[in-house]
Design a protein around this motif. Structure first.
Motif, PDB file in Angstrom:
ATOM      1  N   GLY A 185      -0.900   7.848   7.454  1.00  7.62           N
ATOM      2  CA  GLY A 185      -1.620   6.623   7.096  1.00  7.62           C
ATOM      3  C   GLY A 185      -2.320   5.984   8.283  1.00  7.62           C
ATOM      4  O   GLY A 185      -1.951   6.187   9.442  1.00  7.62           O
ATOM      5  N   THR A 186      -3.353   5.201   7.973  1.00  3.77           N
ATOM      6  CA  THR A 186      -4.095   4.436   8.984  1.00  3.77           C
ATOM      7  C   THR A 186      -4.089   2.968   8.553  1.00  3.77           C
ATOM      8  O   THR A 186      -3.745   2.667   7.404  1.00  3.77           O
ATOM      9  N   PRO A 187      -4.500   2.036   9.453  1.00  7.45           N
ATOM     10  CA  PRO A 187      -4.518   0.629   9.041  1.00  7.45           C
ATOM     11  C   PRO A 187      -5.395   0.366   7.811  1.00  7.45           C
ATOM     12  O   PRO A 187      -5.028  -0.431   6.946  1.00  7.45           O
ATOM     13  N   ALA A 188      -6.530   1.040   7.708  1.00  9.72           N
ATOM     14  CA  ALA A 188      -7.399   0.809   6.540  1.00  9.72           C
ATOM     15  C   ALA A 188      -6.694   1.271   5.268  1.00  9.72           C
ATOM     16  O   ALA A 188      -6.709   0.572   4.235  1.00  9.72           O
ATOM     17  N   ALA A 189      -6.039   2.428   5.337  1.00 10.25           N
ATOM     18  CA  ALA A 189      -5.311   2.931   4.160  1.00 10.25           C
ATOM     19  C   ALA A 189      -4.132   2.015   3.835  1.00 10.25           C
ATOM     20  O   ALA A 189      -3.813   1.777   2.666  1.00 10.25           O
ATOM     21  N   THR A 190      -3.502   1.476   4.881  1.00  6.09           N
ATOM     22  CA  THR A 190      -2.375   0.555   4.663  1.00  6.09           C
ATOM     23  C   THR A 190      -2.858  -0.689   3.922  1.00  6.09           C
ATOM     24  O   THR A 190      -2.226  -1.151   2.965  1.00  6.09           O
ATOM     25  N   LYS A 191      -3.992  -1.233   4.351  1.00  7.17           N
ATOM     26  CA  LYS A 191      -4.509  -2.443   3.690  1.00  7.17           C
ATOM     27  C   LYS A 191      -4.856  -2.156   2.235  1.00  7.17           C
ATOM     28  O   LYS A 191      -4.564  -2.957   1.340  1.00  7.17           O
ATOM     29  N   ALA A 192      -5.470  -0.988   1.995  1.00  2.00           N
ATOM     30  CA  ALA A 192      -5.832  -0.634   0.605  1.00  2.00           C
ATOM     31  C   ALA A 192      -4.562  -0.481  -0.240  1.00  2.00           C
ATOM     32  O   ALA A 192      -4.514  -0.915  -1.406  1.00  2.00           O
ATOM     33  N   LEU A 193      -3.532   0.102   0.356  1.00  3.72           N
ATOM     34  CA  LEU A 193      -2.265   0.299  -0.360  1.00  3.72           C
ATOM     35  C   LEU A 193      -1.618  -1.042  -0.711  1.00  3.72           C
ATOM     36  O   LEU A 193      -1.220  -1.268  -1.867  1.00  3.72           O
ATOM     37  N   ILE A 194      -1.525  -1.935   0.267  1.00  3.75           N
ATOM     38  CA  ILE A 194      -0.872  -3.229   0.012  1.00  3.75           C
ATOM     39  C   ILE A 194      -1.692  -4.021  -1.022  1.00  3.75           C
ATOM     40  O   ILE A 194      -1.125  -4.649  -1.928  1.00  3.75           O
ATOM     41  N   ALA A 195      -3.017  -3.955  -0.898  1.00  2.00           N
ATOM     42  CA  ALA A 195      -3.863  -4.690  -1.851  1.00  2.00           C
ATOM     43  C   ALA A 195      -3.613  -4.182  -3.273  1.00  2.00           C
ATOM     44  O   ALA A 195      -3.482  -4.977  -4.216  1.00  2.00           O
ATOM     45  N   ALA A 196      -3.518  -2.860  -3.427  1.00  4.95           N
ATOM     46  CA  ALA A 196      -3.285  -2.291  -4.773  1.00  4.95           C
ATOM     47  C   ALA A 196      -1.906  -2.700  -5.287  1.00  4.95           C
ATOM     48  O   ALA A 196      -1.772  -3.135  -6.446  1.00  4.95           O
ATOM     49  N   CYS A 197      -0.889  -2.612  -4.444  1.00  4.22           N
ATOM     50  CA  CYS A 197       0.487  -2.947  -4.885  1.00  4.22           C
ATOM     51  C   CYS A 197       0.613  -4.439  -5.185  1.00  4.22           C
ATOM     52  O   CYS A 197       1.290  -4.834  -6.146  1.00  4.22           O
ATOM     53  N   ALA A 198      -0.051  -5.264  -4.362  1.00  3.88           N
ATOM     54  CA  ALA A 198       0.092  -6.721  -4.519  1.00  3.88           C
ATOM     55  C   ALA A 198      -0.532  -7.223  -5.821  1.00  3.88           C
ATOM     56  O   ALA A 198      -0.245  -8.332  -6.254  1.00  3.88           O
ATOM     57  N   GLN A 199      -1.351  -6.393  -6.440  1.00  2.18           N
ATOM     58  CA  GLN A 199      -1.891  -6.799  -7.754  1.00  2.18           C
ATOM     59  C   GLN A 199      -0.823  -6.732  -8.830  1.00  2.18           C
ATOM     60  O   GLN A 199      -0.962  -7.328  -9.891  1.00  2.18           O
ATOM     61  N   GLN A 200       0.241  -5.956  -8.573  1.00  3.98           N
ATOM     62  CA  GLN A 200       1.252  -5.753  -9.616  1.00  3.98           C
ATOM     63  C   GLN A 200       2.648  -6.236  -9.236  1.00  3.98           C
ATOM     64  O   GLN A 200       3.503  -6.398 -10.094  1.00  3.98           O
ATOM     65  N   ALA A 224      -0.212  -4.355   7.875  1.00  8.96           N
ATOM     66  CA  ALA A 224       0.628  -4.818   6.758  1.00  8.96           C
ATOM     67  C   ALA A 224       1.058  -6.269   6.959  1.00  8.96           C
ATOM     68  O   ALA A 224       1.123  -7.046   5.996  1.00  8.96           O
ATOM     69  N   ILE A 225       1.338  -6.657   8.212  1.00  8.12           N
ATOM     70  CA  ILE A 225       1.686  -8.066   8.472  1.00  8.12           C
ATOM     71  C   ILE A 225       0.496  -8.950   8.097  1.00  8.12           C
ATOM     72  O   ILE A 225       0.647  -9.989   7.451  1.00  8.12           O
ATOM     73  N   GLU A 226      -0.690  -8.524   8.494  1.00  8.24           N
ATOM     74  CA  GLU A 226      -1.888  -9.295   8.140  1.00  8.24           C
ATOM     75  C   GLU A 226      -2.038  -9.430   6.630  1.00  8.24           C
ATOM     76  O   GLU A 226      -2.544 -10.422   6.125  1.00  8.24           O
ATOM     77  N   ALA A 227      -1.569  -8.409   5.913  1.00  5.68           N
ATOM     78  CA  ALA A 227      -1.675  -8.431   4.443  1.00  5.68           C
ATOM     79  C   ALA A 227      -0.493  -9.174   3.803  1.00  5.68           C
ATOM     80  O   ALA A 227      -0.388  -9.220   2.580  1.00  5.68           O
ATOM     81  N   GLY A 228       0.423  -9.706   4.641  1.00  8.32           N
ATOM     82  CA  GLY A 228       1.484 -10.569   4.106  1.00  8.32           C
ATOM     83  C   GLY A 228       2.856  -9.929   3.983  1.00  8.32           C
ATOM     84  O   GLY A 228       3.794 -10.571   3.508  1.00  8.32           O
ATOM     85  N   VAL A 229       3.010  -8.674   4.408  1.00 10.16           N
ATOM     86  CA  VAL A 229       4.319  -8.010   4.312  1.00 10.16           C
ATOM     87  C   VAL A 229       5.211  -8.540   5.447  1.00 10.16           C
ATOM     88  O   VAL A 229       4.745  -8.715   6.583  1.00 10.16           O
TER      89      VAL A 229
END
Ligand code: HMG
Ligand code: MG
Length: 306
Positions: A185-200, A224-229
């Motif tokens: 994984g990379t930071p961009a993929a991590t952000k996309a992953l958290i964004a998708a999971c956080a919708q549900q 991930a911290i930036e995305a709120g994890v």
């Protein structure tokens, strides 16, 4: 997104499970108890102490019952166990375990290799474990493996991870740890992953579990911290790997994670010097060189007095 102020991060130390399950040497329960006790002394509060899996599949985790029997009980410390099914859960309950982690994968190929069943079958196993654990008042955490890639089939769709996470959350687990099992994984993929999971699933119920094969784990954690994890798994001395994930190396080193959090001014409760000493202890027991870059740098600094 700006980094929130005054945040605190909860660390889940997986060195005694993920860290040791892939080593050539199988350490005796006494050494594993010493490792876990040193880690708790260093300030870690949630520690995965062993796995009640088939010893044919992962011999290194045999004797986890002895580990649990010898662990010092401390009100502030949660010793948790990895279990793959009801049989593992019953073994964990028999030694008084108060929290378990169960695991599924977002890749069919990995699910078969790691647990000898399909994703759908593994979700049924998880439901059985959650129902029985709830009756015993035991908390359940779930790992989803291969969230950013599978060692056998490559790319994994973040929406598939999100759908599986939503099912697990509805089943009643309190936390879903997103496992980058391969470490691609990379930071961009991590952000996309958290964004998708956080919708549900609420972000507060998500944790990050990053293997450091491509040296991306710290960058992914920052994203991930930036995305709120606010919960991350890590392993002292960067130990770790999954016997069924060929080519993957260890988890992010707890020392590196603590150094990152110190730099960000985020509270974590861990004493870095005590952690580095614990890393030296376990590296000596395994005959391993230090893999944490932070530990290597600080040990060299202490030696030269620089
Ligand atoms: P199976 O062979 O399909 O199991 O394995 P089965 O139900 O057909 O039973 C066969 C035998 O296994 C029986 O014994 C059972 O009693 C025994 P026999 O009658 O032949 O003597 N058995 C067990 N023994 C001890 N503990 C148990 C247990 N269950 C059955 N809990 C099974 C299925 C899931 C058991 C097996 O595939 C297994 O143990 N897999 C675990 C693999 C593993 O531990 N992988 C590493 C951890 S996951 C990981 O690292 C990823 C993670 O870090 C996140 C990430 O990085 O992504 C969490
Ligand atoms: Mg892992």
């Amino acid at each position: 997104m700006a980094m929130p102020n005054k945040q605190s991060i909860r660390l889940v130390e997986v060195g005694a499970r993920d860290g040791l399950q892939n080593e050539h040497l199988t350490l005796p329960p006494e050494t594993r108890v010493q490792l876990l006790t040193h880690l708790a002394d260093a300030g870690l509060r949630t520690l995965e102490a062993g796995a009640f899996v088939s010893p044919r599949w992962v011999p290194q985790m045999a004797g986890s019952d002895q580990v649990f029997k010898q662990l010092p009980m401390r009100p502030s410390v949660s010793w948790t166990a990895l279990v793959p099914n009801l049989q593992g859960l019953e073994a964990a309950l028999a030694v008084g375990c108060q929290e378990v982690a169960v695991f599924v994968a977002a890749s069919e190929a990995f699910s078969q290799k790691n647990t000898n069943c399909s994703i759908a079958e593994s979700l049924t196993r998880v439901q059985q474990v959650i129902d029985r654990a709830k009756a015993a008042q035991v908390k359940v955490r779930v790992y989803v493996s291969c969230v950013m890639g599978c060692p056998f089939t490559g790319r994994v769709d973040p929406n598939k991870v999100a759908d599986i996470s939503a099912s697990l959350y509805q089943m009643g687990c309190y936390e879903i740890s997103l496992g980058d099992t391969v470490g691609t994984g990379t930071p961009a993929a991590t952000k996309a992953l958290i964004a998708a999971c956080a919708q549900q699933v609420p972000v507060a119920a998500l944790a990050g579990h990053f293997h450091d094969t491509y040296a991306m784990a710290i960058a992914n954690i920052y994203a991930a911290i930036e995305a709120g994890v606010s919960v991350f798994d890590s392993s002292v001395a960067g130990l770790g790997g999954c016997p069924y994930s060929p080519g993957a190396t260890g988890n992010v080193a707890t020392e590196n994670l603590v150094y990152l959090l110190d730099g960000l001014g985020i509270e974590h409760g861990v004493n870095l010097d005590a952690l580095i000493e614990t890393g030296e202890f376990i590296n000596a027991a395994l005959g391993r060189k230090e893999r944490s870059s932070v530990a290597r740098a600080l040990l060299a600094k202490h030696r030269t007095g620089a």
